[in-house]
Design a protein around this motif. Structure first.
Motif, PDB file in Angstrom:
ATOM      1  N   ASP A 427       0.747  -1.184  -0.176  1.00 57.85           N
ATOM      2  CA  ASP A 427       0.026   0.131  -0.181  1.00 57.85           C
ATOM      3  C   ASP A 427       0.929   1.329  -0.006  1.00 57.85           C
ATOM      4  O   ASP A 427       0.388   2.234  -0.223  1.00 57.85           O
ATOM      5  N   GLY A 428       2.181   1.149   0.280  1.00 58.28           N
ATOM      6  CA  GLY A 428       2.989   2.184   0.402  1.00 58.28           C
ATOM      7  C   GLY A 428       3.515   2.214  -1.305  1.00 58.28           C
ATOM      8  O   GLY A 428       3.284   3.342  -1.949  1.00 58.28           O
ATOM      9  N   ASN A 454      -1.239  -2.946   4.725  1.00 53.49           N
ATOM     10  CA  ASN A 454      -0.847  -3.129   6.208  1.00 53.49           C
ATOM     11  C   ASN A 454      -0.983  -1.585   6.848  1.00 53.49           C
ATOM     12  O   ASN A 454      -0.551  -1.647   8.112  1.00 53.49           O
ATOM     13  N   THR A 456       1.148   0.941   6.471  1.00 63.53           N
ATOM     14  CA  THR A 456       2.326   1.434   6.877  1.00 63.53           C
ATOM     15  C   THR A 456       3.546   1.112   5.945  1.00 63.53           C
ATOM     16  O   THR A 456       3.389   0.306   5.021  1.00 63.53           O
TER      17      THR A 456
HETATM   18 CA    CA Z   1       2.636  -1.503   3.576  1.00 64.52          CA
END
Ligand code: CA
Ligand code: TZD
Length: 526
Positions: A427-428, A454, A456
């Motif tokens: 997701d980053g 997650n 982060t």
């Molecule tokens: Ca992540």
């Protein structure tokens, strides 16, 4: 006499370079005028995504890809993605538009001041031709340099050049062929074969170049002949060897001391198709254990020259594998069976453990699936669960620069329309190349994105511990919903909860892009 543009298009056509990845500006339009039938322009909405798609495409086709970028601003946007293409030795030919010749000196808007210098630390060759009549020859050089050096090249062309008359001496460039042959000499071959044959406990280290060069299966034959352990080189970007093969010991950790520890007890380490080595975590120690000799075979002359230890032979690893297979005796016994993957751990609550996600991919996706991975904290979970036995199964950002994964998956899928392609994206990571979703939707590229959320920058949390920085700001990324982002770019998407639902979703085959968002538990890369 044809125009510079006509001759350049013809040259590209003869070289088979008919797919452009680009993002245009005013300076580029004259180059794109009158494109012959058969040319395809793949539009990317940000230059980082353009370059990542081209990188994936070139790697998957095994041939150079053409990139068309805007002057300094567009080229600058592509630069982060370019670091990966340099490390993966991807032959990209970047043609950038420049202001008209007379406007560069006075620095008119969108003039690129000293354009080649902007790109030079990264590309293998960069130029702006001294006059319009030299453009076709310079374009040919950009293509040949990219191929010979296996590195991106950059050509900046003032846009008034394209309409100029080419000149009679420009024509011979159309028929040029430039090739490389790099087998070792008989004497070099004999010495190397002797050294390998006389080793008591040889070990093999294979780099991403082995897969790039189509040597995956040859590497298996060589390893089984040697009978010793096989590692993948640190900071791996392509898988050179089946990861559950009985001789495979995994990807070497990217630190000096742990690499040295892995080699303990081996009198010879033969490194094929890798730099020695691309370390990452600074874990100092001796480069090699006492009594271990390292021999590196690579086509990359710079990688040979800059290694801090060992001997190097600049040659085609394929030629060296052939030679060793001809000279080495057969092994004394069978090498054993492929190792099964362990049961994945299960997470508490609604999140999935990343290993559950990867076990689902392994079981539900076809065996020849190509995975483009950009999820950093899940590295060890990935290798624990996956079972990759085919060439071209794995791609990862080669310099660790995020923004390759999502566009790279689109490029790989464009190159191999008949092969299933999955992008495994954090997701980053997703944010650095997210606009490639639009290109995937427009071209109906049948790629599945598995988005691991997650919340982060997981790998950086782990690094914080390693570096004694437990309290760094800026590591959490709550509030991102990629199902809505993907839908906005035209890619159907949904949230998937639970291993059963994920497995069922993966088992559905689709002929268009899709995104599956999965909430995952935080794990560490090592
Ligand atoms: Ca992540
Ligand atoms: N910017 C760029 C272009 N490349 C980078 N490598 C980083 C920043 C730094 N970085 C890493 O090296 S890993 C990472 C960052 C920001 C976190 C990636 O987050 P993710 O994956 O969600 O994709 P994990 O699994 O949560 O680590």
């Amino acid at each position: 006499m044809p125009s510079v543009r006509r001759l350049s298009h013809e040259f590209l056509e003869r070289q088979g370079l008919t797919t452009f990845f680009g993002n245009p500006g005013s300076n580029e339009l004259p180059f794109l005028a009158d494109l012959p039938d058969g040319f395809r322009y793949v539009l990317g909405l940000h230059e980082g995504a353009v370059l990542g798609m081209a990188d994936g495409y070139a790697q998957a086709t095994g041939r150079p890809a053409l990139v068309n970028l805007h002057a300094a601003s567009g080229s600058g946007n592509a630069m982060g993605a370019l670091t990966n293409a340099v490390a993966s030795r991807t032959p990209l030919v970047i043609v950038a538009g420049q202001q008209v010749r007379s406007a560069v000196g006075p620095e008119a808007n969108l003039a690129s001041v000293d354009a080649p210098a902007l790109m030079k630390p990264l590309v293998g060759w960069a130029a702006e031709p001294a006059c319009a009549q030299d453009v076709p020859r310079a374009l040919a050089q950009a293509v040949f340099e990219a191929r010979l050096q296996q590195r991106p090249t950059y050509l900046s062309v003032p846009y008034d050049d394209w309409d100029a008359e080419a000149g009679a001496n420009a024509l011979p460039v159309l028929d040029r062929r430039v090739q490389r042959a790099s087998a070792p000499s008989a004497e070099q071959g004999r010495l190397l074969a002797e050294r390998v044959a006389s080793a008591r406990r040889p070990a093999l280290v294979l780099g991403g170049d082995i897969d790039t060069a189509g040597l995956f299966d040859d590497a298996v034959r060589l390893a089984e002949r040697l009978g010793g352990p096989v590692w993948a080189a640190p900071s791996l970007f392509r898988l050179p060897f089946p990861n559950r093969h009985p001789l495979f010991r995994g990807v070497l950790p990217a630190g000096i001391a742990p690499v040295s520890r892995a080699f303990e007890g081996h009198d010879l380490v033969l490194v094929l198709g890798a730099p020695v080595f691309r370390y990452h975590e600074h874990l100092p120690g001796p480069y090699l254990p006492e009594g271990t000799r390292l021999v590196q075979v690579t086509e990359d002359a710079s990688a040979a020259a800059r290694a801090p230890m060992g001997e190097a032979l600049v040659a085609d690893p394929g030629a060296v594998i052939d030679l060793l297979l001809k000279t080495l005796d057969s092994p004394s016994g069978p090498v054993g069976a492929y190792r099964p993957a362990p049961e994945p751990p299960t997470a508490e609550g609604p999140r999935l453990h990343p290993e559950e996600v990867f076990a689902a991919l392994r079981d539900e996706m076809p065996e020849d699936t190509a995975y483009v991975v950009e999820s950093t904290s899940t590295n060890s979970a990935w290798w624990r669960q996956m079972d990759l036995r085919r060439p071209g199964s794995y791609y990862f950002p080669a310099a660790g620069g995020l923004g390759f994964g999502l566009p790279g998956a689109v490029g790989v899928a464009l190159a191999q329309p008949d092969r299933p392609v999955v992008g495994v994206i954090g997701d980053g990571s997703a944010n650095y190349g997210v606009t490639a979703l639009w290109t995937a939707a427009q071209h109906r590229v049948p790629v599945t994105f598995v988005l691991l959320r997650n919340g982060t920058y997981g790998a950086l949390r782990w690094f914080g511990g390693l570096l004694g920085v437990p309290d760094a700001p800026g590591l959490d990324i709550p509030g991102l919903d990629f199902t809505r982002i993907a839908e906005g770019y035209g890619v159907p998407a949904r949230q998937v909860t639970g291993a059963g639902e994920l497995r069922a979703a993966l088992a559905e085959r689709t002929d268009h892009p899709r995104l599956l968002q999965v909430d995952t538990e935080l794990t560490t890369p090592a």
